[in-house]
Design an enzyme around this catalytic site. Sequence first.
Site, short mmCIF file in Angstrom:
data_model
loop_
_atom_site.label_atom_id
_atom_site.label_comp_id
_atom_site.label_asym_id
_atom_site.label_seq_id
_atom_site.Cartn_x
_atom_site.Cartn_y
_atom_site.Cartn_z
N GLU A 5 23.11 -91.14 -19.16
CA GLU A 5 24.20 -90.18 -18.98
C GLU A 5 25.52 -90.90 -18.73
O GLU A 5 25.55 -92.06 -18.33
CB GLU A 5 23.91 -89.22 -17.83
CG GLU A 5 23.76 -89.90 -16.48
CD GLU A 5 23.31 -88.96 -15.38
OE1 GLU A 5 23.39 -87.73 -15.53
OE2 GLU A 5 22.87 -89.47 -14.34
N GLU A 26 36.71 -74.60 -26.83
CA GLU A 26 37.97 -73.90 -27.06
C GLU A 26 39.07 -74.68 -26.34
O GLU A 26 38.90 -75.07 -25.19
CB GLU A 26 37.93 -72.48 -26.51
CG GLU A 26 39.23 -71.73 -26.64
CD GLU A 26 39.21 -70.35 -25.99
OE1 GLU A 26 40.23 -69.64 -26.11
OE2 GLU A 26 38.20 -69.98 -25.37
N HIS A 45 30.58 -79.08 -12.19
CA HIS A 45 30.62 -79.89 -13.40
C HIS A 45 30.03 -79.13 -14.57
O HIS A 45 29.41 -78.09 -14.40
CB HIS A 45 29.88 -81.22 -13.20
CG HIS A 45 28.42 -81.06 -12.96
ND1 HIS A 45 27.89 -80.74 -11.73
CD2 HIS A 45 27.36 -81.17 -13.80
CE1 HIS A 45 26.58 -80.67 -11.82
NE2 HIS A 45 26.23 -80.92 -13.06
N HIS A 75 30.76 -70.77 -25.16
CA HIS A 75 31.64 -71.93 -25.25
C HIS A 75 32.22 -72.30 -23.90
O HIS A 75 32.09 -71.55 -22.93
CB HIS A 75 32.78 -71.66 -26.24
CG HIS A 75 33.74 -70.60 -25.80
ND1 HIS A 75 33.49 -69.26 -25.93
CD2 HIS A 75 34.98 -70.69 -25.24
CE1 HIS A 75 34.51 -68.56 -25.47
NE2 HIS A 75 35.44 -69.41 -25.03
#
Length: 147
Positions: free
Chosen positions: A45, A123, A8, A74
């Site tokens: 969360e 991105e 994750h 990124h």
Amino acid sequence: MRSTGLSHITFIVSDLDRMEQVLTTVLGAARVYDSGNDTFSLSEERFFLVGEGDTATWVAIMRGHTMLPRTYNHVAFQVQREDLPALRATISELGLDIRPPRSRVDGEGDSIYFHDDDGHLFELHAGSLRERLTVYSAAAQRGDTRM
């Protein structure tokens, strides 16, 4: 022993609702968990799935204080090339900071880079590792290493 893959990605964010808006609107993420006031981890969360089926990516967001320096660090999400114009429009409508693309060798794929409100750089990439390595190999054989 070695890793079997990505488990994750966790982002610390100042505003869970705003980050949820980014994830669901730009990436098409589906929320699968919201801790509410319960804090089983470090803070409130929410969990999301980006993509579908067994290849979906688990993205966690946690409330916290962060303002990251703007670097090239990124996370990149795979998108379809034909979706890039609509995604650019969606990102602009959300008021997120779209960054200029880096220089590219023809054929390595197109991308949109943008920062969220906490400074995370995302991105959206239309291309694959296989395509990129093929392009890099051909460029190296030509002596073109100006990547």
